[in-house]
Write an enzyme that holds these catalytic residues in place. Structure first.
Site, short mmCIF file in Angstrom:
data_model
loop_
_atom_site.label_atom_id
_atom_site.label_comp_id
_atom_site.label_asym_id
_atom_site.label_seq_id
_atom_site.Cartn_x
_atom_site.Cartn_y
_atom_site.Cartn_z
CB CYS A 12 -0.86 0.00 1.26
SG CYS A 12 0.16 0.04 2.73
CG HIS A 40 4.03 -7.44 10.64
ND1 HIS A 40 2.86 -6.95 11.13
CD2 HIS A 40 4.96 -7.22 11.58
CE1 HIS A 40 3.08 -6.45 12.34
NE2 HIS A 40 4.36 -6.60 12.61
CD GLU A 126 -2.76 0.89 12.91
OE1 GLU A 126 -2.47 0.31 11.84
OE2 GLU A 126 -3.92 1.30 13.16
CB CYS A 200 -6.19 3.03 5.85
SG CYS A 200 -5.49 1.89 4.72
CB SER A 229 -2.67 -7.77 11.56
OG SER A 229 -3.76 -6.96 11.40
CB SER A 272 3.47 -5.95 4.68
OG SER A 272 2.63 -6.97 5.16
#
Ligand code: SF4
Length: 285
Positions: A12, A40, A126, A200, A229, A272
């Site tokens: 992203c 991650h 986070e 988001c 996650s 990720s």
């Protein structure tokens, strides 16, 4: 065999910015550390290690003078900035602007006396950052059913103002369900509820596209880190619509022989997951 690759698969905006930034920083200065894994994803971390990046879990590990430390897209608890200043460590901040926005919201509303409900995983880095702005006045909800206990607590403690926010990668459907229950229960007691959907946009689109593809295919491959996650959530969403869903980190885990009997295969990847991992799966198919 038809293969459908999600348009939103892979890095992203926030992750791309942090990973590219980390590459540039390590080329500029070898005395650069990264606080926690930059993303991650094992492959991305290993690549940066090869370039000389040192990964640490806390600032105490830095013994050198004039060190730089990279803050990854997830962000960090607010005491880290203070500690870095005290230790004369220069912070290079790649916290995603979407995460900074959540910190701002949590900070503002906790100062205004709101009780904060944060949807997400309590131990996710986070959220540890977000929690540091909640001033001890919060709860974290991971599963929808946990909300009833929190509502009881709010009512029995006579709280009158509640804010609902979320981890950026939380499941939108679960967030909406929690919002519905809260609205319904708190309005009966005249408790004010403010809802800020802080999932988001990149996550929302990716989850939506995963759902759409999973409905069309007979086999679905989710590519992403085992500890990611957002990848886990994509897997959950796809599995709901396509029984034959697998989650893999690299192409090595793909049972290619098994796939021969399927006609339509869908591919999606977490925020990720680097392009190379997606390309490897595509060329193998
Ligand atoms: S998933 Fe969203 S919030 Fe997280 S790094 Fe990517 S763009 Fe930023």
């Amino acid at each position: 065999m038809e293969v459908i690759l999600g348009k939103t698969a892979g890095f992203c905006y926030g992750v791309k910015r942090a990973v590219e930034g980390a590459k540039t920083e390590i080329e500029k200065c070898k005395n650069t550390y990264c606080l926690g894994e930059i993303v991650h994803n094992k492959q991305v971390v290993e690549n940066l290690k090869k370039k000389g990046m040192k990964f640490i879990e806390n600032l105490e590990e830095i013994k050198q003078k004039d060190a730089n430390v990279i803050i990854r897209a997830h962000g960090v608890p607010k005491n880290i900035y203070k500690l870095a200043k005290e230790k004369n460590i220069k912070i290079i901040d790649y916290t995603c602007p979407n995460v900074l926005k959540i910190h701002e919201i949590a900070d503002k509303y906790s100062k205004d006396g709101y009780y904060i409900i944060l949807c997400g995983n309590k131990n996710h880095p986070e959220n540890l950052g977000t929690i540091s702005y909640c001033n001890q006045n919060y709860d974290v909800v991971e599963k929808e059913e946990e909300i009833n206990k929190i509502i009881d607590k709010i009512i029995s403690n006579n709280m009158d103002k509640v804010l609902l926010i979320s981890q950026t990668t939380y499941n939108l459907e679960k967030f909406k369900n929690i919002e519905k229950v809260l609205k319904n229960q708190l309005s009966k007691k005249n408790i004010e509820l403010i809802v800020k959907n802080t999932i988001c946009r990149a996550t929302e689109l990716r989850q939506k596209e995963t759902e759409e593809i999973a409905q069309k295919v007979d086999y679905m491959i989710i590519i992403g880190g085992k500890n990611s996650s957002n990848t886990k959530k994509l897997y959950e969403i796809a599995k709901k619509h396509c029984d034959n869903t697998v989650c893999i980190e690299t192409v090595k885990e793909l049972e290619i022989e098994k796939l021969k009997k399927f006609n339509k295969i869908g591919i999606m990847a977490g925020a990720s997951t680097p392009d190379e991992s997606i390309k490897d799966v595509l060329s193998s198919l």
